[in-house]
Structures are given as structure tokens and as C-alpha cells.
Scaffold this active site. Structure first.
Site, PDB file in Angstrom:
ATOM      1  N   HIS A   1       0.825  -1.215   0.000  1.00  0.00           N
ATOM      2  CA  HIS A   1       0.000   0.000   0.000  1.00  0.00           C
ATOM      3  C   HIS A   1       0.860   1.266   0.000  1.00  0.00           C
ATOM      4  O   HIS A   1       2.049   1.249   0.353  1.00  0.00           O
ATOM      5  CB  HIS A   1      -0.926   0.013   1.217  1.00  0.00           C
ATOM      6  CG  HIS A   1      -0.190   0.025   2.526  1.00  0.00           C
ATOM      7  ND1 HIS A   1       0.361   1.163   3.070  1.00  0.00           N
ATOM      8  CD2 HIS A   1       0.100  -0.980   3.388  1.00  0.00           C
ATOM      9  CE1 HIS A   1       0.946   0.879   4.208  1.00  0.00           C
ATOM     10  NE2 HIS A   1       0.814  -0.422   4.429  1.00  0.00           N
TER      11      HIS A   1
ATOM     12  N   GLU B   1      -2.313  -7.265   7.131  1.00  0.00           N
ATOM     13  CA  GLU B   1      -1.003  -7.197   7.772  1.00  0.00           C
ATOM     14  C   GLU B   1      -0.969  -8.126   8.990  1.00  0.00           C
ATOM     15  O   GLU B   1      -2.007  -8.536   9.523  1.00  0.00           O
ATOM     16  CB  GLU B   1      -0.703  -5.747   8.184  1.00  0.00           C
ATOM     17  CG  GLU B   1       0.653  -5.514   8.847  1.00  0.00           C
ATOM     18  CD  GLU B   1       1.844  -5.897   7.970  1.00  0.00           C
ATOM     19  OE1 GLU B   1       1.993  -7.114   7.693  1.00  0.00           O
ATOM     20  OE2 GLU B   1       2.627  -5.007   7.597  1.00  0.00           O
TER      21      GLU B   1
END
Length: 215
Positions: A9, A82
Site C-alpha cells: 500500500h 497485515e
């Protein structure tokens, strides 16, 4: 041969503030949005057919920007999240006590089943990331998917494809909006299964990433 692109990201507010994100979230900065647009410009030339993203906000926004450039829809997959950093999430990295830093080091240095309290082990992360990647094998022939995920998660995936332990991800520099590629091949001469073609390419970005500036 299936080619799968892996994108971290864009830069977030907590990246800039040096806070631990894990599965908590913060928005992209203006620089992070620009990074995502630059990935989109590169992705437009790659023939991307599917964009699959972690369901966290920072990856979703990155994926939406890339999808607009590629003309693809976005599919969310929570397995691409994550690493769960448990009780340390949202904390400033420089505010950790010696005990808390010890938890973090146990995790990233490969202590068997090391984890932050209320968090996830590297092995658990590796298993779900590999499951998400394996799902790409079920896509129609000729597909070229792009996965949007996170720094530790992608580092763990690439490390373990290379036959390294999951915690070797600390030896990989996957900067915000870097592009990696893994291929699935069947060959009588070369390695069969997943292989790493490239890792951490940032040649499409026009400004240094934050971790370059902090070195």
C-alpha cells in the site's frame, strides 16, 4: 505460467508518524495517494485482469486507485491483511518499554511461536498469505492478478517462497507502493511451483520512499 504482481500500500499517516499499524488503520497521505497513482500507471501496461486487496482501508484505497487506471474491479480478501501486532498496535515505535520491545523482537527475530500479546505469529501470517496466493491458481486461464497487501505480510510471503523462514522478511526492503512479482510454473528443468521474479521494484515512483529518507 501464471504471473502475480504484489504491491504494498501507499504511504500512510502512521507510516509518517512511525506508529505500529498492524491490523489497525490510518489513511494514505497525499504522497501515498500519488504513489498509488504511479503504480496504476505502471499496472496499466501490464495487462492486469484482477485486483485483489487486503480489506483494510489503506490497502483498499491503494487498490481503488490502481483499479481506476486498469479498468478492473476490486476484490477484498482478509487473508491479505497485515500481521496482527496485538497490544502494540497504534503505538509510536519509539515509545515501547523494554518488555514491549522484547515482544516485538521475539516476533521478528524468529523465536518459535513468538508473538505479541493478543497478536499473531509469523507462521500464522505465512499460512494465510500462501492460502490467498494459492487462490490465484483458480482464476481463469490467462489471468494476471495484482494483490495489494502490506510490508510484513508481503515480505513474509516472498521470503517463504524463496525457502527462507518467515522472519527473513526483515531482510527484504519492500517500500510503500513497491511492485514485486511471483510466477507459478511447472518445469522439468527449473523449480516447479512459485518462484520470485522481482521484489521491491520502485522504478515507477518519482520520489524517495519514507524509509529511504529515514536511513
Amino acid at each position: 505460467m501464471l504471473q502475480v504482481y504484489l504491491v504494498r500500500h501507499g504511504e500512510t499517516q502512521w507510516n509518517a508518524e512511525r506508529r505500529i499499524q498492524g491490523q489497525s488503520d490510518s489513511p494514505l497521505t497525499a504522497h501515498g495517494e500519488r504513489q498509488a497513482w504511479q503504480v496504476g500507471e505502471r499496472a496499466r501496461t501490464l495487462g492486469i485482469t484482477h485486483i485483489i486487496t487486503s480489506d483494510l482501508g489503506r490497502t483498499r484505497r491503494t487498490a481503488e486507485i490502481i483499479a481506476e487506471a486498469c479498468g478492473c474491479s476490486v476484490i477484498a480478501d482478509a487473508r491479505l491483511r497485515e500481521l496482527d501486532m496485538g497490544v502494540l498496535e497504534k503505538r509510536h515505535i519509539d515509545s515501547l518499554s523494554d518488555e514491549e520491545e522484547g515482544w516485538r523482537r521475539q516476533l521478528v527475530n524468529g523465536t518459535p511461536d513468538g508473538r505479541i500479546p493478543q497478536g499473531e505469529s509469523m507462521q500464522e501470517l505465512s499460512e494465510r498469505m500462501h492460502a490467498a496466493l494459492a487462490s490465484c491458481l483458480e482464476l481463469p486461464a490467462g489471468s494476471r492478478p495484482l494483490l495489494v497487501s502490506h510490508g510484513i505480510a508481503l515480505g513474509c510471503l516472498v521470503s517463504t517462497i524463496l525457502g527462507l523462514p518467515a522472519y527473513a522478511e526483515r531482510r527484504l526492503r519492500l517500500r510503500n507502493c513497491s511492485i514485486s512479482r511471483v510466477d507459478y510454473q511447472q518445469s522439468p528443468w527449473l523449480a516447479s511451483g512459485w518462484v520470485v521474479e522481482t521484489a521491491g521494484d520502485v522504478s515507477h515512483l518519482d520520489a524517495p520512499a519514507m524509509d529511504e529518507l529515514q536511513r
